[in-house]
Design a protein around this motif. Structure first.
Motif, PDB file in Angstrom:
ATOM      1  N   TYR A   1     184.248 107.349 -32.251  1.00 49.18           N
ATOM      2  CA  TYR A   1     184.649 106.299 -31.312  1.00 49.18           C
ATOM      3  C   TYR A   1     184.641 104.923 -31.984  1.00 49.18           C
ATOM      4  CZ  TYR A   1     183.997 110.084 -28.023  1.00 49.18           C
ATOM      5  OH  TYR A   1     184.097 111.293 -27.380  1.00 49.18           O
ATOM      6  N   GLY A   2     183.775 104.759 -32.977  1.00 44.15           N
ATOM      7  CA  GLY A   2     183.772 103.526 -33.746  1.00 44.15           C
ATOM      8  C   GLY A   2     185.071 103.341 -34.516  1.00 44.15           C
ATOM      9  N   ALA A   3     185.635 104.468 -35.010  1.00 45.91           N
ATOM     10  CA  ALA A   3     186.920 104.404 -35.716  1.00 45.91           C
ATOM     11  C   ALA A   3     188.039 103.986 -34.777  1.00 45.91           C
ATOM     12  CB  ALA A   3     187.226 105.753 -36.346  1.00 45.91           C
ATOM     13  N   LEU A   4     187.990 104.446 -33.529  1.00 46.20           N
ATOM     14  CA  LEU A   4     188.996 104.040 -32.541  1.00 46.20           C
ATOM     15  C   LEU A   4     188.909 102.546 -32.250  1.00 46.20           C
ATOM     16  CD1 LEU A   4     188.815 106.990 -29.956  1.00 46.20           C
ATOM     17  CD2 LEU A   4     190.448 106.670 -31.821  1.00 46.20           C
ATOM     18  N   ILE A   5     187.677 102.027 -32.198  1.00 45.28           N
ATOM     19  CA  ILE A   5     187.497 100.589 -31.991  1.00 45.28           C
ATOM     20  C   ILE A   5     188.091  99.807 -33.165  1.00 45.28           C
ATOM     21  CG2 ILE A   5     185.779  98.743 -31.777  1.00 45.28           C
ATOM     22  CD1 ILE A   5     183.961 100.772 -30.362  1.00 45.28           C
ATOM     23  N   GLY A   6     187.897 100.321 -34.385  1.00 44.86           N
ATOM     24  CA  GLY A   6     188.460  99.681 -35.565  1.00 44.86           C
ATOM     25  C   GLY A   6     189.974  99.634 -35.518  1.00 44.86           C
ATOM     26  N   LEU A   7     190.608 100.738 -35.104  1.00 45.70           N
ATOM     27  CA  LEU A   7     192.064 100.769 -34.970  1.00 45.70           C
ATOM     28  C   LEU A   7     192.545  99.769 -33.923  1.00 45.70           C
ATOM     29  CD1 LEU A   7     192.979 104.566 -35.163  1.00 45.70           C
ATOM     30  CD2 LEU A   7     193.950 102.753 -36.583  1.00 45.70           C
ATOM     31  N   ALA A   8     191.865  99.737 -32.786  1.00 41.26           N
ATOM     32  CA  ALA A   8     192.249  98.817 -31.718  1.00 41.26           C
ATOM     33  C   ALA A   8     192.151  97.365 -32.192  1.00 41.26           C
ATOM     34  CB  ALA A   8     191.355  99.035 -30.493  1.00 41.26           C
ATOM     35  N   ALA A   9     191.068  97.040 -32.904  1.00 42.76           N
ATOM     36  CA  ALA A   9     190.893  95.674 -33.409  1.00 42.76           C
ATOM     37  C   ALA A   9     191.994  95.320 -34.405  1.00 42.76           C
ATOM     38  CB  ALA A   9     189.517  95.536 -34.065  1.00 42.76           C
ATOM     39  N   GLY A  10     192.359  96.273 -35.263  1.00 36.62           N
ATOM     40  CA  GLY A  10     193.416  96.032 -36.241  1.00 36.62           C
ATOM     41  C   GLY A  10     194.765  95.809 -35.590  1.00 36.62           C
TER      42      GLY A  10
ATOM     43  N   ALA B   1     190.041  95.875 -39.458  1.00 38.11           N
ATOM     44  CA  ALA B   1     189.676  97.270 -39.201  1.00 38.11           C
ATOM     45  C   ALA B   1     188.548  97.724 -40.126  1.00 38.11           C
ATOM     46  CB  ALA B   1     190.896  98.164 -39.377  1.00 38.11           C
ATOM     47  N   PHE B   2     188.591  97.302 -41.372  1.00 36.83           N
ATOM     48  CA  PHE B   2     187.550  97.691 -42.330  1.00 36.83           C
ATOM     49  C   PHE B   2     186.184  97.153 -41.888  1.00 36.83           C
ATOM     50  CE2 PHE B   2     184.971  96.806 -46.107  1.00 36.83           C
ATOM     51  CZ  PHE B   2     184.933  98.065 -46.699  1.00 36.83           C
ATOM     52  N   VAL B   3     186.135  95.884 -41.511  1.00 40.06           N
ATOM     53  CA  VAL B   3     184.863  95.283 -41.099  1.00 40.06           C
ATOM     54  C   VAL B   3     184.333  95.946 -39.821  1.00 40.06           C
ATOM     55  CG1 VAL B   3     183.782  93.163 -40.257  1.00 40.06           C
ATOM     56  CG2 VAL B   3     185.347  93.068 -42.206  1.00 40.06           C
ATOM     57  N   VAL B   4     185.219  96.156 -38.846  1.00 41.42           N
ATOM     58  CA  VAL B   4     184.804  96.794 -37.588  1.00 41.42           C
ATOM     59  C   VAL B   4     184.338  98.224 -37.846  1.00 41.42           C
ATOM     60  CG1 VAL B   4     185.586  97.581 -35.320  1.00 41.42           C
ATOM     61  CG2 VAL B   4     186.280  95.340 -36.167  1.00 41.42           C
ATOM     62  N   ASN B   5     185.077  98.967 -38.672  1.00 39.33           N
ATOM     63  CA  ASN B   5     184.668 100.339 -39.015  1.00 39.33           C
ATOM     64  C   ASN B   5     183.314 100.357 -39.703  1.00 39.33           C
ATOM     65  OD1 ASN B   5     186.961 101.520 -37.968  1.00 39.33           O
ATOM     66  ND2 ASN B   5     188.024 101.671 -39.920  1.00 39.33           N
ATOM     67  N   LEU B   6     183.102  99.400 -40.595  1.00 37.81           N
ATOM     68  CA  LEU B   6     181.855  99.330 -41.339  1.00 37.81           C
ATOM     69  C   LEU B   6     180.656  99.179 -40.399  1.00 37.81           C
ATOM     70  CD1 LEU B   6     181.565  99.399 -44.440  1.00 37.81           C
ATOM     71  CD2 LEU B   6     181.302  96.923 -44.396  1.00 37.81           C
ATOM     72  N   ILE B   7     180.872  98.469 -39.305  1.00 38.37           N
ATOM     73  CA  ILE B   7     179.796  98.249 -38.327  1.00 38.37           C
ATOM     74  C   ILE B   7     179.741  99.357 -37.285  1.00 38.37           C
ATOM     75  CG2 ILE B   7     178.969  96.686 -36.525  1.00 38.37           C
ATOM     76  CD1 ILE B   7     180.346  94.399 -38.102  1.00 38.37           C
ATOM     77  N   ALA B   8     180.911  99.763 -36.773  1.00 37.36           N
ATOM     78  CA  ALA B   8     180.953 100.658 -35.615  1.00 37.36           C
ATOM     79  C   ALA B   8     180.817 102.133 -35.957  1.00 37.36           C
ATOM     80  CB  ALA B   8     182.266 100.428 -34.850  1.00 37.36           C
TER      81      ALA B   8
ATOM     82  N   MET C   1     200.011  98.575 -44.497  1.00 33.01           N
ATOM     83  CA  MET C   1     200.166  99.128 -43.159  1.00 33.01           C
ATOM     84  C   MET C   1     199.700 100.582 -43.106  1.00 33.01           C
ATOM     85  SD  MET C   1     203.605  99.604 -40.819  1.00 33.01           S
ATOM     86  CE  MET C   1     204.157 101.048 -41.744  1.00 33.01           C
ATOM     87  N   TYR C   2     200.155 101.394 -44.057  1.00 26.34           N
ATOM     88  CA  TYR C   2     199.775 102.811 -44.042  1.00 26.34           C
ATOM     89  C   TYR C   2     198.301 103.001 -44.351  1.00 26.34           C
ATOM     90  CZ  TYR C   2     204.123 105.129 -43.020  1.00 26.34           C
ATOM     91  OH  TYR C   2     205.224 105.606 -42.364  1.00 26.34           O
ATOM     92  N   LEU C   3     197.750 102.136 -45.196  1.00 30.17           N
ATOM     93  CA  LEU C   3     196.320 102.214 -45.464  1.00 30.17           C
ATOM     94  C   LEU C   3     195.529 101.886 -44.205  1.00 30.17           C
ATOM     95  CD1 LEU C   3     194.132 102.711 -47.531  1.00 30.17           C
ATOM     96  CD2 LEU C   3     194.321 100.328 -48.264  1.00 30.17           C
ATOM     97  N   PHE C   4     196.004 100.888 -43.441  1.00 32.21           N
ATOM     98  CA  PHE C   4     195.357 100.552 -42.169  1.00 32.21           C
ATOM     99  C   PHE C   4     195.412 101.732 -41.189  1.00 32.21           C
ATOM    100  CE2 PHE C   4     196.677  99.360 -37.803  1.00 32.21           C
ATOM    101  CZ  PHE C   4     195.424  99.031 -37.298  1.00 32.21           C
ATOM    102  N   LEU C   5     196.592 102.387 -41.093  1.00 31.48           N
ATOM    103  CA  LEU C   5     196.763 103.482 -40.140  1.00 31.48           C
ATOM    104  C   LEU C   5     195.884 104.691 -40.461  1.00 31.48           C
ATOM    105  CD1 LEU C   5     200.649 103.397 -39.665  1.00 31.48           C
ATOM    106  CD2 LEU C   5     198.911 102.617 -38.053  1.00 31.48           C
ATOM    107  N   LYS C   6     195.517 104.858 -41.732  1.00 33.31           N
ATOM    108  CA  LYS C   6     194.702 106.011 -42.137  1.00 33.31           C
ATOM    109  C   LYS C   6     193.274 105.633 -42.521  1.00 33.31           C
ATOM    110  CE  LYS C   6     198.129 108.700 -41.410  1.00 33.31           C
ATOM    111  NZ  LYS C   6     198.113 109.599 -40.228  1.00 33.31           N
ATOM    112  N   LEU C   7     192.940 104.355 -42.383  1.00 33.51           N
ATOM    113  CA  LEU C   7     191.613 103.895 -42.776  1.00 33.51           C
ATOM    114  C   LEU C   7     190.519 104.563 -41.957  1.00 33.51           C
ATOM    115  CD1 LEU C   7     190.126 101.866 -44.652  1.00 33.51           C
ATOM    116  CD2 LEU C   7     190.223 100.227 -42.754  1.00 33.51           C
ATOM    117  N   ASP C   8     190.814 104.868 -40.681  1.00 32.58           N
ATOM    118  CA  ASP C   8     189.796 105.485 -39.822  1.00 32.58           C
ATOM    119  C   ASP C   8     189.307 106.808 -40.407  1.00 32.58           C
ATOM    120  OD1 ASP C   8     192.321 106.579 -39.405  1.00 32.58           O
ATOM    121  OD2 ASP C   8     191.978 107.010 -37.291  1.00 32.58           O
ATOM    122  N   ARG C   9     190.252 107.661 -40.865  1.00 36.86           N
ATOM    123  CA  ARG C   9     189.876 108.958 -41.411  1.00 36.86           C
ATOM    124  C   ARG C   9     189.238 108.837 -42.790  1.00 36.86           C
ATOM    125  NH1 ARG C   9     195.071 110.804 -38.267  1.00 36.86           N
ATOM    126  NH2 ARG C   9     194.908 108.553 -37.963  1.00 36.86           N
ATOM    127  N   LEU C  10     189.704 107.870 -43.569  1.00 30.16           N
ATOM    128  CA  LEU C  10     189.113 107.658 -44.895  1.00 30.16           C
ATOM    129  C   LEU C  10     187.644 107.241 -44.787  1.00 30.16           C
ATOM    130  CD1 LEU C  10     191.993 105.734 -46.725  1.00 30.16           C
ATOM    131  CD2 LEU C  10     191.274 108.092 -47.105  1.00 30.16           C
TER     132      LEU C  10
END
Length: 422
Positions: free
Chosen positions: A395-404, A381-388, A238-247
């Motif tokens: 903004y791609g990171a925000l899309i990844g969070l929303a998808a997750g 979130a990882f797959v969406v971030n990888l693409i977006a 869960m915490y890795l998901f919440l911080k994956l955008d910044r990583l």
């Protein structure tokens, strides 16, 4: 109703909720004040490095959450009072061992990262001080707090936390006035954790006749090490998901842009925490204590609707006030944060809906559902971030969070439908 309010257990619970609310509000206010102060002092580039160091800490910290409160508190309650010292002593030794190992590994990996050029030296220096908090938070603060929770009396911990937060803010201000090196600020967080841990240990000793009286039981130690492992892994995911955008953003944008993104997200995360705290405060009475499936399903539906309405209303207000809030808190150097913040606040809607659905998962202790949910959210979130992210940046990171969040909420809905079949 009057009889219930006069009940000592209900009175203690209400008082505990009040103190919890005060502590959360204080922490949120202090966090925003400190962030604004440091953002102006550091500038976007160094502030981005500071936020990235904090992100690394928040990803690493769940490793120390072995033998969580969901295991320790029931053990304290169900054991005779004479075994309290053995329970707490065994939990302390386990947590201290894991925390010390996590700290050493963090320092080692940071050193290797700096030497190989993978980690920015300033990020590493900041993380070196921040990581020391792991040595005090779970072994000292976590163990004593579990004892306080077992008595429904968290006031000592919450009051200490509020006072040290305010003191930390004052020290941050003094270091800024003294033009201190950015690397030194992380040690203030370590000092805060040490003070809280020390005060709580002294309080425990005072309550027990001036003696600590902790002992180690090997069988209990093995039980604590194995029990709750699935929940533990779920929290790490869960915490890795919440911080994956910044990583993931760190590898695609500059630290200055990461600082602007983190500034917007920190305000947004504080808003989500404040709003969810209000909704979750009433959850025990409407979820945990309800055993009739029809009534529980109805209550969860109402809570989801209430939370969604609250989040949408708050998001509209924050969207309209985004320019004013960002400029007041972070200053003119963070103008680009305004548009990010306007989009980010809408993440509170799926986040709130997911949190309410998660209450049913926790009620029935569905640990494998919890783990599967956050593994799915993390993967999505990882797959969406990888693409977006390469295409849309922040903004791609925000899309990844929303998808997750949507993936996690979908698992909750499926479980509720399956578990509460009526």
């Amino acid at each position: 109703m009057l009889k219930r309010i006069k009940n000592p257990d209900v009175t203690k619970a209400l008082a505990n909720i009040v103190w919890l609310g005060l502590e959360r509000l204080t922490q949120i206010a202090v966090a925003i004040a400190i962030s604004g102060l440091l953002a102006r002092y550091f500038g976007p580039d160094v502030f981005g490095k500071w936020q990235y160091a904090n992100t690394l800490l928040l990803v690493l910290s769940p490793i120390t959450w072995v033998c969580g409160a969901e295991i320790l508190v029931p053990t304290i309650v169900n054991r005779p009072p004479g075994q309290l010292g053995t329970v707490l002593g065994s939990a302390f030794v386990l947590r201290m061992g894991v925390s010390a190992a996590a700290l050493l590994v963090t320092w080692l990996l940071t050193g290797i990262g700096i030497a190989t050029g993978f980690t920015d030296p300033l990020v590493g220096a900041m993380l070196a001080g921040l990581a020391v908090t792991m040595l005090f938070r779970e072994p000292f603060v976590g163990v004593i707090n579990a004892w306080l929770q077992s008595m429904t009396y968290s006031k000592p911990q919450l009051l200490t936390s509020m006072l040290t937060a305010v003191a930390k803010a004052a020290l941050v201000y003094l270091l800024v006035r003294a033009a201190a090196s950015p690397a030194r600020f992380g040690w203030l967080w370590a000092l805060e954790a040490a003070v809280i841990g020390g005060v709580l240990m002294l309080y425990y000793i005072h309550r027990h006749g001036g003696k600590l009286g902790w002992h180690i039981d090997r069988s209990l130690l093995r039980h604590f090490a194995s029990a709750g492992t699935v929940f533990w892994l779920g929290l790490i995911c869960m915490y890795l998901f919440l911080k994956l955008d910044r990583l993931m953003l760190e590898r695609h944008i500059s630290f200055a842009d990461l600082g602007r993104y983190s500034a917007a997200q920190q305000l947004n995360e504080n808003w989500i925490t404040l709003a969810l705290m209000l909704a979750q405060t009433i959850a025990p009475a409407f979820v945990y204590r309800v055993h009739d499936a029809v009534q529980l399903k109805r209550n969860v539906g109402r809570l989801i609707a209430m939370t969604a309405a609250l989040m949408i209303g708050g998001a509209i207000v924050l969207d309209l006030l985004a320019g004013f809030i960002i400029s007041r808190v972070f200053g003119p150097a963070y103008t680009d944060s305004i548009s990010i913040f306007r989009w980010a606040v809408w993440l509170s809607v799926p986040a709130g809906i997911e949190a309410i659905g998660n209450l049913v998962v926790l009620k029935y202790q569905a640990k494998f559902v919890l783990l599967a949910k956050w593994l799915l959210a993390l993967a999505v979130a990882f797959v969406v971030n990888l693409i977006a992210i390469p295409r849309l940046g922040s903004y791609g990171a925000l899309i990844g969070l929303a998808a997750g969040y949507l993936a996690a909420a979908s698992v909750n809905f499926y479980y509720i439908r399956f578990r509460l079949q009526v």
